[in-house]
Motif scaffolding. Structure first.
Motif, PDB file in Angstrom:
ATOM      1  N   SER A  87       5.098  -6.422  -0.772  1.00  0.00           N
ATOM      2  CA  SER A  87       6.433  -6.953  -0.474  1.00  0.00           C
ATOM      3  C   SER A  87       6.521  -7.443   0.964  1.00  0.00           C
ATOM      4  N   LEU A  88       5.946  -6.671   1.880  1.00  0.00           N
ATOM      5  CA  LEU A  88       5.950  -7.068   3.288  1.00  0.00           C
ATOM      6  C   LEU A  88       5.222  -8.389   3.488  1.00  0.00           C
ATOM      7  N   LEU A  89       4.051  -8.523   2.886  1.00  0.00           N
ATOM      8  CA  LEU A  89       3.265  -9.742   3.036  1.00  0.00           C
ATOM      9  C   LEU A  89       3.974 -10.939   2.413  1.00  0.00           C
ATOM     10  N   PHE A  90       4.494 -10.762   1.204  1.00  0.00           N
ATOM     11  CA  PHE A  90       5.231 -11.843   0.541  1.00  0.00           C
ATOM     12  C   PHE A  90       6.405 -12.290   1.398  1.00  0.00           C
ATOM     13  N   ASP A  91       7.175 -11.325   1.888  1.00  0.00           N
ATOM     14  CA  ASP A  91       8.380 -11.635   2.664  1.00  0.00           C
ATOM     15  C   ASP A  91       8.030 -12.378   3.944  1.00  0.00           C
ATOM     16  N   ASN A  92       6.969 -11.940   4.623  1.00  0.00           N
ATOM     17  CA  ASN A  92       6.576 -12.598   5.874  1.00  0.00           C
ATOM     18  C   ASN A  92       6.094 -14.020   5.651  1.00  0.00           C
ATOM     19  N   ILE A  93       5.328 -14.224   4.573  1.00  0.00           N
ATOM     20  CA  ILE A  93       4.764 -15.553   4.332  1.00  0.00           C
ATOM     21  C   ILE A  93       5.833 -16.562   3.936  1.00  0.00           C
ATOM     22  N   GLY A 114       0.818 -10.321  -3.910  1.00  0.00           N
ATOM     23  CA  GLY A 114       1.886 -10.570  -2.944  1.00  0.00           C
ATOM     24  C   GLY A 114       1.553 -11.716  -2.010  1.00  0.00           C
ATOM     25  N   LEU A 115       0.300 -11.744  -1.540  1.00  0.00           N
ATOM     26  CA  LEU A 115      -0.136 -12.816  -0.651  1.00  0.00           C
ATOM     27  C   LEU A 115      -0.105 -14.178  -1.339  1.00  0.00           C
ATOM     28  N   LEU A 116      -0.700 -14.251  -2.537  1.00  0.00           N
ATOM     29  CA  LEU A 116      -0.772 -15.535  -3.243  1.00  0.00           C
ATOM     30  C   LEU A 116       0.613 -16.028  -3.646  1.00  0.00           C
ATOM     31  N   ALA A 117       1.468 -15.108  -4.081  1.00  0.00           N
ATOM     32  CA  ALA A 117       2.826 -15.515  -4.456  1.00  0.00           C
ATOM     33  C   ALA A 117       3.562 -16.092  -3.254  1.00  0.00           C
ATOM     34  N   GLY A 118       3.395 -15.452  -2.103  1.00  0.00           N
ATOM     35  CA  GLY A 118       4.026 -15.962  -0.894  1.00  0.00           C
ATOM     36  C   GLY A 118       3.473 -17.317  -0.487  1.00  0.00           C
ATOM     37  N   LEU A 119       2.142 -17.479  -0.587  1.00  0.00           N
ATOM     38  CA  LEU A 119       1.522 -18.750  -0.232  1.00  0.00           C
ATOM     39  C   LEU A 119       1.962 -19.875  -1.153  1.00  0.00           C
ATOM     40  N   LEU A 120       2.016 -19.589  -2.458  1.00  0.00           N
ATOM     41  CA  LEU A 120       2.433 -20.613  -3.418  1.00  0.00           C
ATOM     42  C   LEU A 120       3.869 -21.057  -3.147  1.00  0.00           C
ATOM     43  N   CYS A 121       4.747 -20.108  -2.885  1.00  0.00           N
ATOM     44  CA  CYS A 121       6.143 -20.451  -2.585  1.00  0.00           C
ATOM     45  C   CYS A 121       6.233 -21.234  -1.283  1.00  0.00           C
ATOM     46  N   ASN A 122       5.409 -20.857  -0.315  1.00  0.00           N
ATOM     47  CA  ASN A 122       5.430 -21.510   0.986  1.00  0.00           C
ATOM     48  C   ASN A 122       4.901 -22.935   0.885  1.00  0.00           C
ATOM     49  N   LEU A 123       3.685 -23.075   0.337  1.00  0.00           N
ATOM     50  CA  LEU A 123       3.053 -24.391   0.264  1.00  0.00           C
ATOM     51  C   LEU A 123       3.785 -25.329  -0.695  1.00  0.00           C
ATOM     52  N   GLY A 124       4.349 -24.770  -1.768  1.00  0.00           N
ATOM     53  CA  GLY A 124       5.055 -25.590  -2.735  1.00  0.00           C
ATOM     54  C   GLY A 124       6.521 -25.771  -2.441  1.00  0.00           C
ATOM     55  N   SER A 125       6.969 -25.220  -1.299  1.00  0.00           N
ATOM     56  CA  SER A 125       8.387 -25.290  -0.904  1.00  0.00           C
ATOM     57  C   SER A 125       9.293 -24.803  -2.032  1.00  0.00           C
ATOM     58  N   GLY A 140       9.535  -3.973   2.123  1.00  0.00           N
ATOM     59  CA  GLY A 140       8.578  -4.219   3.194  1.00  0.00           C
ATOM     60  C   GLY A 140       8.836  -3.386   4.434  1.00  0.00           C
ATOM     61  N   GLN A 141      10.097  -3.043   4.676  1.00  0.00           N
ATOM     62  CA  GLN A 141      10.429  -2.224   5.838  1.00  0.00           C
ATOM     63  C   GLN A 141       9.793  -0.841   5.750  1.00  0.00           C
ATOM     64  N   ALA A 142       9.494  -0.400   4.533  1.00  0.00           N
ATOM     65  CA  ALA A 142       8.892   0.931   4.353  1.00  0.00           C
ATOM     66  C   ALA A 142       7.379   0.908   4.468  1.00  0.00           C
ATOM     67  N   ALA A 143       6.785  -0.288   4.538  1.00  0.00           N
ATOM     68  CA  ALA A 143       5.324  -0.396   4.463  1.00  0.00           C
ATOM     69  C   ALA A 143       4.610   0.295   5.617  1.00  0.00           C
ATOM     70  N   MET A 144       4.926  -0.091   6.841  1.00  0.00           N
ATOM     71  CA  MET A 144       4.175   0.422   7.978  1.00  0.00           C
ATOM     72  C   MET A 144       4.403   1.916   8.220  1.00  0.00           C
ATOM     73  N   PRO A 145       5.653   2.399   8.283  1.00  0.00           N
ATOM     74  CA  PRO A 145       5.814   3.847   8.490  1.00  0.00           C
ATOM     75  C   PRO A 145       5.218   4.677   7.365  1.00  0.00           C
ATOM     76  N   SER A 146       5.330   4.191   6.131  1.00  0.00           N
ATOM     77  CA  SER A 146       4.756   4.927   5.000  1.00  0.00           C
ATOM     78  C   SER A 146       3.234   4.930   5.064  1.00  0.00           C
ATOM     79  N   ALA A 147       2.652   3.783   5.419  1.00  0.00           N
ATOM     80  CA  ALA A 147       1.195   3.693   5.514  1.00  0.00           C
ATOM     81  C   ALA A 147       0.663   4.612   6.616  1.00  0.00           C
ATOM     82  N   VAL A 148       1.349   4.633   7.743  1.00  0.00           N
ATOM     83  CA  VAL A 148       0.938   5.521   8.836  1.00  0.00           C
ATOM     84  C   VAL A 148       1.067   6.983   8.414  1.00  0.00           C
ATOM     85  N   PHE A 149       2.132   7.312   7.692  1.00  0.00           N
ATOM     86  CA  PHE A 149       2.322   8.686   7.237  1.00  0.00           C
ATOM     87  C   PHE A 149       1.209   9.090   6.265  1.00  0.00           C
TER      88      PHE A 149
END
Length: 311
Positions: free
Chosen positions: A46-52, A174-185, A200-209
């Motif tokens: 989710s974090l990657l999709f949202d950022n892309i 997540g990455l490919l979905a974000g790229l497709l939406c980005n490149l295809g507008s 996505g907001q939960a990704a980094m603190p959860s991963a560190v935990f």
């Protein structure tokens, strides 16, 4: 270097809380495993999709800049794999994670560091690397790890196995979905971005935990030598190679070169541990390298900025 303290302190604080909670039995192993599944399957994708989808790719793309950074990254990846295989006598999967440790940086730290150091002029260079960073390294790591799983005599099934793994890997999806939406507008409905942004907001603190809780069951002493080797490659060789390529192979603006070198000097990213833990391939080394490189980066990044003439 106050920015380093502001970002790294919460990371170490969360790690220690998770570590001692796991040691005390407050966080049982099954809870940590369940949280790891959530991070890998939902939070990070989710974090990657949202950022892309939120950051369109620059036009035109500075290929010399990207080749300088990623060319150095893949060279370091190969060197790290060779060191792991022939010096530490590790299997191919473990060596693949050693390569990723030497090449995959903590862009969570890099983004505010670059913006604080170079100001608005650093926005385009760092986002250009971020746009190509994860999907390349995650895709390569998946291919290498799946290749290591194949038994002798099953080579013919390898392409299908890799394709299936890539198609069912939540992070790659997540990455490919974000790229497709980005490149295809492709317009993404607001409810979708609201949900992915929230997860996505939960990704980094959860991963560190998860990493902190996992460290409680690992014997870190046995991983120190390999972790030190990974840190040398990540914090010293990677930025040095990036500088050499950007300066002596290509001719680019000093600002772009400096941003590439600073990003190359970032400590090992947490996602390396997530892959290593998921595939059971050198997780103790990945976790130790992430911790050690983050600590050492206080000095190495300061040295890199000084050598680049950034005051």
């Amino acid at each position: 270097m106050q920015i380093l303290f502001d970002i790294v302190l919460p990371v170490f604080g969360t790690l220690f809380i998770a570590f001692f909670s796991a040691r005390a039995g407050i966080v049982p192993p099954k809870v940590a495993e369940g949280l790891a599944g959530f991070v890998f399957t939902f939070a990070v994708p989710s974090l990657l999709f949202d950022n892309i989808v939120r950051h369109p790719l620059p036009d035109p793309i500075e290929w010399n800049y990207l080749i300088s950074f990623f060319g150095a990254a893949y060279l370091v990846w190969l060197i790290a794999m060779a060191v792991s295989r022939f010096l530490f006598r590790r299997d191919f999967a473990h060596a693949s994670m050693a390569g990723m440790s030497a090449a995959f940086g903590n862009t969570m730290l890099g983004l505010p560091l670059v913006l604080n150091t170079f100001g608005e002029t650093g926005v385009l260079p760092i986002f250009l690397i971020i746009a190509f960073h994860s999907w390349q390294f995650f895709g390569l790591a998946t291919i290498l790890l799946e290749s290591s799983r194949r038994q002798k005599g099953a080579i013919s099934a390898l392409p299908l196995t890799i394709a299936k793994s890539l198609a069912t890997n939540p992070i790659i999806i997540g990455l490919l979905a974000g790229l497709l939406c980005n490149l295809g507008s492709v317009p993404v409905p607001k409810p979708v971005t609201d949900i992915t942004g929230f997860l996505g907001q939960a990704a980094m603190p959860s991963a560190v935990f998860v990493m902190g809780a996992s460290l409680a069951k690992f014997r870190m002493a046995g991983a120190i030598r390999e972790a030190v080797a990974a840190c040398v490659l990540k914090l010293l060789l990677f930025p040095a190679l990036t500088y050499v390529i950007a300066t002596h192979v290509f001719d680019m603006q000093p600002l772009w070169r400096d941003v590439a070198v600073v990003i190359a000097a970032l400590p090992v990213g947490i996602n390396v541990f997530l892959f290593a833990d998921r595939y059971e391939a050198g997780a103790p080394v990945a976790a130790t390298a992430m911790l050690l490189s983050t600590f050492l980066s206080f000095g190495t990044i300061a040295a890199v900025l000084y050598l680049l003439g950034v005051r």
